[in-house]
Design a protein around this motif. Sequence first.
Motif, mmCIF file in Angstrom:
data_model
loop_
_atom_site.group_PDB
_atom_site.id
_atom_site.type_symbol
_atom_site.label_atom_id
_atom_site.label_comp_id
_atom_site.label_asym_id
_atom_site.label_seq_id
_atom_site.Cartn_x
_atom_site.Cartn_y
_atom_site.Cartn_z
ATOM 1 N N GLN A 123 84.738 9.255 -5.453
ATOM 2 C CA GLN A 123 85.667 8.290 -4.843
ATOM 3 C C GLN A 123 84.912 7.112 -4.230
ATOM 4 O O GLN A 123 85.348 5.957 -4.343
ATOM 5 C CB GLN A 123 86.509 8.999 -3.783
ATOM 6 C CG GLN A 123 87.467 10.024 -4.346
ATOM 7 C CD GLN A 123 88.232 10.756 -3.263
ATOM 8 O OE1 GLN A 123 88.056 10.483 -2.067
ATOM 9 N NE2 GLN A 123 89.090 11.697 -3.663
ATOM 10 N N THR A 124 83.799 7.382 -3.582
ATOM 11 C CA THR A 124 82.983 6.306 -3.013
ATOM 12 C C THR A 124 82.471 5.373 -4.099
ATOM 13 O O THR A 124 82.448 4.141 -3.943
ATOM 14 C CB THR A 124 81.811 6.903 -2.227
ATOM 15 O OG1 THR A 124 82.315 7.769 -1.203
ATOM 16 C CG2 THR A 124 80.969 5.802 -1.584
ATOM 17 N N GLN A 125 82.051 6.000 -5.224
ATOM 18 C CA GLN A 125 81.550 5.191 -6.333
ATOM 19 C C GLN A 125 82.654 4.299 -6.903
ATOM 20 O O GLN A 125 82.421 3.128 -7.234
ATOM 21 C CB GLN A 125 80.994 6.104 -7.422
ATOM 22 C CG GLN A 125 80.334 5.356 -8.570
ATOM 23 C CD GLN A 125 79.760 6.296 -9.607
ATOM 24 O OE1 GLN A 125 80.074 7.485 -9.607
ATOM 25 N NE2 GLN A 125 78.934 5.772 -10.481
ATOM 26 N N GLU A 126 83.880 4.839 -7.009
ATOM 27 C CA GLU A 126 84.995 4.038 -7.508
ATOM 28 C C GLU A 126 85.289 2.868 -6.571
ATOM 29 O O GLU A 126 85.585 1.747 -7.022
ATOM 30 C CB GLU A 126 86.229 4.922 -7.658
ATOM 31 C CG GLU A 126 86.132 5.920 -8.806
ATOM 32 C CD GLU A 126 87.373 6.789 -8.912
ATOM 33 O OE1 GLU A 126 88.246 6.681 -8.020
ATOM 34 O OE2 GLU A 126 87.473 7.568 -9.881
ATOM 35 N N LYS A 127 85.202 3.117 -5.251
ATOM 36 C CA LYS A 127 85.422 2.033 -4.284
ATOM 37 C C LYS A 127 84.373 0.945 -4.430
ATOM 38 O O LYS A 127 84.683 -0.251 -4.373
ATOM 39 C CB LYS A 127 85.407 2.592 -2.862
ATOM 40 C CG LYS A 127 86.598 3.472 -2.533
ATOM 41 C CD LYS A 127 86.506 4.006 -1.108
ATOM 42 C CE LYS A 127 87.693 4.896 -0.779
ATOM 43 N NZ LYS A 127 87.608 5.444 0.604
ATOM 44 N N LEU A 128 83.121 1.362 -4.623
ATOM 45 C CA LEU A 128 82.052 0.380 -4.807
ATOM 46 C C LEU A 128 82.267 -0.447 -6.071
ATOM 47 O O LEU A 128 82.031 -1.669 -6.087
ATOM 48 C CB LEU A 128 80.701 1.088 -4.857
ATOM 49 C CG LEU A 128 80.202 1.692 -3.536
ATOM 50 C CD1 LEU A 128 78.896 2.463 -3.767
ATOM 51 C CD2 LEU A 128 79.979 0.594 -2.501
ATOM 52 N N ARG A 188 85.139 -1.125 -7.488
ATOM 53 C CA ARG A 188 86.244 -2.065 -7.236
ATOM 54 C C ARG A 188 85.773 -3.243 -6.392
ATOM 55 O O ARG A 188 86.154 -4.400 -6.631
ATOM 56 C CB ARG A 188 87.401 -1.333 -6.554
ATOM 57 C CG ARG A 188 88.203 -0.446 -7.496
ATOM 58 C CD ARG A 188 89.555 -0.081 -6.875
ATOM 59 N NE ARG A 188 89.398 0.718 -5.670
ATOM 60 C CZ ARG A 188 89.359 2.040 -5.654
ATOM 61 N NH1 ARG A 188 89.462 2.708 -6.798
ATOM 62 N NH2 ARG A 188 89.231 2.687 -4.512
ATOM 63 N N LYS A 189 84.948 -2.953 -5.375
ATOM 64 C CA LYS A 189 84.434 -4.043 -4.545
ATOM 65 C C LYS A 189 83.576 -5.000 -5.366
ATOM 66 O O LYS A 189 83.649 -6.231 -5.203
ATOM 67 C CB LYS A 189 83.626 -3.470 -3.386
ATOM 68 C CG LYS A 189 84.485 -2.798 -2.321
ATOM 69 C CD LYS A 189 83.631 -2.283 -1.172
ATOM 70 C CE LYS A 189 84.500 -1.653 -0.096
ATOM 71 N NZ LYS A 189 83.681 -1.133 1.048
#
Length: 279
Positions: free
Chosen positions: A254-259, A261-262
């Motif tokens: 999930q953290t990787q997906e947020k990164l 997207r950012k």
Amino acid sequence: MSTYATILLAWAAIYGYLCAYHALLFARRRSDREYLAFGLLAGGFAVVTASTAFLHDAETLSRGLFAMRVGNVGLIVSAAFYVDLIAELTGRRSRLQLLVYGWAVLGLVGEVLGLFYVAEPATGWIRWGSPAAAQPAATLLGLVHLGGLGLLSGLATLMLFFPSKNGGADSPLSTIDRSQARLLGVAAAANVVAASHDVLARGGIVRGPMLLEHTAVGFAFAMSYVLLHRFARASTELERKKAELDRMYEELRQTQEKLVRKEQLAAVGELSAVIAHEV
């Protein structure tokens, strides 16, 4: 076959089952040598018990001599792996293991050469119960060797009651509660007392039935309970760690997906700035 011999063969079958079962456990978890040591110890108990059954029904001294020699081999194997098992459980691998294995090798050589028993009836200073009628007499070398096995087994048992102050933190006994440790210690102490009697009986000093074949049942079940409890606890701990690892992996995903997207939003912002500048 007599009723007493039939009971002994039933005990031997139980020991044989425990031997095969714990050997399979060791095949699954080769890092835990205590499973192998206990399996081989149970195998030695099976040989000792079966030989005692045939000794009890032996009609001639030659058959009794053969049964006694086979049983002595099982006793040697049992003593060696008993010491090894206690050392593995307590995490106190020491010279005692090397000593008992060396003593066991000498005993096996002595049995092959026929130095421990003679084809003469044992007399015995003390008589009780129903001793085997065709029990052969032990030689002086046989008495010395049996006494050495008893001494080494007793020293190993003391390690259960007097744990090391600077070691054994990662030993199997450190993962069980005190009640289980006490149960195992009492069962082991009863085994040592019975084995001491049997040493005197095999040496011909005492004429009476063997006791280790019966007391070993309590020790075998106590040890099986401790090892299986530890196995189940280790499996539960492994599942807990696996679940925790899966949770951490999901959080990382999930953290990787947020990164990602950012980074995509940052790229869109930069592109918008370039287009605005060109316009």
